[in-house]
Scaffold this active site. Sequence first.
Site, PDB file in Angstrom:
ATOM      1  N   CYS A   1       0.838  -1.195   0.000  1.00  0.00           N
ATOM      2  CA  CYS A   1       0.000   0.000   0.000  1.00  0.00           C
ATOM      3  C   CYS A   1       0.869   1.240   0.000  1.00  0.00           C
ATOM      4  O   CYS A   1       2.081   1.174   0.131  1.00  0.00           O
ATOM      5  CB  CYS A   1      -0.879   0.021   1.243  1.00  0.00           C
TER       6      CYS A   1
ATOM      7  N   GLY B   1      -1.292   1.015  -4.886  1.00  0.00           N
ATOM      8  CA  GLY B   1      -2.581   0.460  -4.523  1.00  0.00           C
ATOM      9  C   GLY B   1      -3.680   1.163  -5.264  1.00  0.00           C
ATOM     10  O   GLY B   1      -3.754   2.388  -5.234  1.00  0.00           O
TER      11      GLY B   1
ATOM     12  N   ASN C   1       1.220   0.297   5.698  1.00  0.00           N
ATOM     13  CA  ASN C   1       1.786  -0.391   4.544  1.00  0.00           C
ATOM     14  C   ASN C   1       2.625  -1.534   5.087  1.00  0.00           C
ATOM     15  O   ASN C   1       3.517  -1.312   5.897  1.00  0.00           O
ATOM     16  CB  ASN C   1       2.646   0.573   3.721  1.00  0.00           C
ATOM     17  N   GLY C   2       2.305  -2.733   4.625  1.00  0.00           N
ATOM     18  CA  GLY C   2       3.044  -3.902   5.099  1.00  0.00           C
ATOM     19  C   GLY C   2       2.082  -5.020   5.420  1.00  0.00           C
ATOM     20  O   GLY C   2       0.911  -4.978   5.019  1.00  0.00           O
TER      21      GLY C   2
ATOM     22  N   TYR D   1      10.710  -3.710  -8.653  1.00  0.00           N
ATOM     23  CA  TYR D   1       9.396  -3.549  -9.272  1.00  0.00           C
ATOM     24  C   TYR D   1       8.494  -2.506  -8.637  1.00  0.00           C
ATOM     25  O   TYR D   1       7.874  -1.721  -9.339  1.00  0.00           O
ATOM     26  CB  TYR D   1       8.661  -4.898  -9.257  1.00  0.00           C
TER      27      TYR D   1
END
Length: 486
Positions: free
Chosen positions: A19, A45, A121-122, A261
């Site tokens: 995210c 996201g 995020n995670g 990426y």
Amino acid sequence: MTTGHSDHIWDDDALHEECGVFGIFGHADAGALSVLGLHALQHRGQEAAGIVTYDEGHFIAERHSGLVGDAFGRNSQAARNLKGHFAIGHNRYSTAGGSRASNIQPLFADLAGGGLAIAHNGNLTNAHTLRTDLVAQGAIFHSTSDTETIIHLTARSTKARIVDKLIDALCQVQGAYSLVALTSKKLIGVRDPNGVRPLVMGQLDGAYIFASETCALDIIGAEYVRDVKPGEMVVVDKDGVHTHFPFKPQAHRFCVFEYIYFARPDSTLEGRNVYEARKNIGAVLAEESPVDADMVIPVPDSGVPAALGFANEAKIPFELGIIRNHYVGRTFIEPSDSIRHLGVRLKHNPNRAKLKGQRVILVDDSIVRGTTSKKIVAMVRDAGAAEVHFRVSSPPTTHSCFYGVDTPNTDDLLAHKMDVEQMRRFIGADSLAFISMNGLYRAMGKAERNAKAPAFCDACFTGDYPIALTDISGGTRQLSLLADVA
Ligand code: AMP
């Protein structure tokens, strides 16, 4: 994806989230700046976006599915509602089953000491275990998100101050997190002790900002201050910036896949520009696995910087032999399988005039299930290419990520089931090569991978997971949080 069964369900579509988070403290346009920040982080996201602001005694929350611009576009009611000088925001990316509205972040709860909003995020690796305990003690969960566990643990902490309560909660969780949290008086940014996910700090007109990537600072003209350090909690309030290191120190293991990426090429994370990192990887790949060909073609867009690096190093012309339609999201992110398969055709078209009779080297960042590469190779051959060589700017993806990148179950990873020659046959290429593990580290400026103390989290390529996988079965599946609330 719900099973209705409450015991030990290992779910294929468990929530793995990559995210984007954003937070700002002390700016009259906090809401509008958060919209922009999230827009810059859209690649992290695309399923939902949410913003919580604080204004004169109350919190305002706007959470919507879809892209940031869908709900928070110019003159939208949602954007106009976001009054206040403090804000946090979140872009959500999840697999099927995670799309329910209650999972859209920031999550918010009214705790004994006041309101608390959190954007994460995670991915936590012991959220199921913690949740089971909490539910047994009477906690009522509203979402299936692992992040809600942090809210419950914070609420239950016996510490007096909110910062200490949050520290108390985070000391109990395992996994990867870069969090931003907002109270009526404070903005908090914190990274897990291994620093798996990114979080940077910036400043604009005296206001402090946290964001997943520097591209979110650029879009609002904010100045980059520094990265939040692994295990660091930075608290911003009217008195300024306070920093804490409340956790037991761990080895720094930043996710190398962010460079390969996930992050935007124009971001700089932990002092390393993502575009340069990708070009270096491409150059090392060319050195390691050269092949005689007429042109180097990136699989757009993710393969572009690595293909440039490859072409420069190999002294083979770089050409755009595949054109991408930009109005389709990243295929992998579409929640349903049928759309994912359709996605490749929607997204890429061969540039026939360029490809006919040519020996081409295709460069992409990764092979996950192999679906994309197989279709791309067939497409390039159908367009008349004489030879198709495939080069991948990551090592083979043999293991799932449980720290916040959405990868399929290990059994679905092509490289888990096949060796390189079998994969070559599967995707239909004349040759196939991946960057080596040491080559990847060399491209990142290290001499080689130090097996005892790797500089990065590279678990998806090695199976060397730096954080305990408490809720993971045999290293392949994450226990679903959703199963228990079905
Ligand atoms: P696949 O068809 O499963 O082999 O997909 C590989 C493609 O998906 C690569 O070209 C990547 O650009 C992209 N990709 C790799 N990992 C992810 C991820 N976690 N989320 C979204 N896209 C990804």
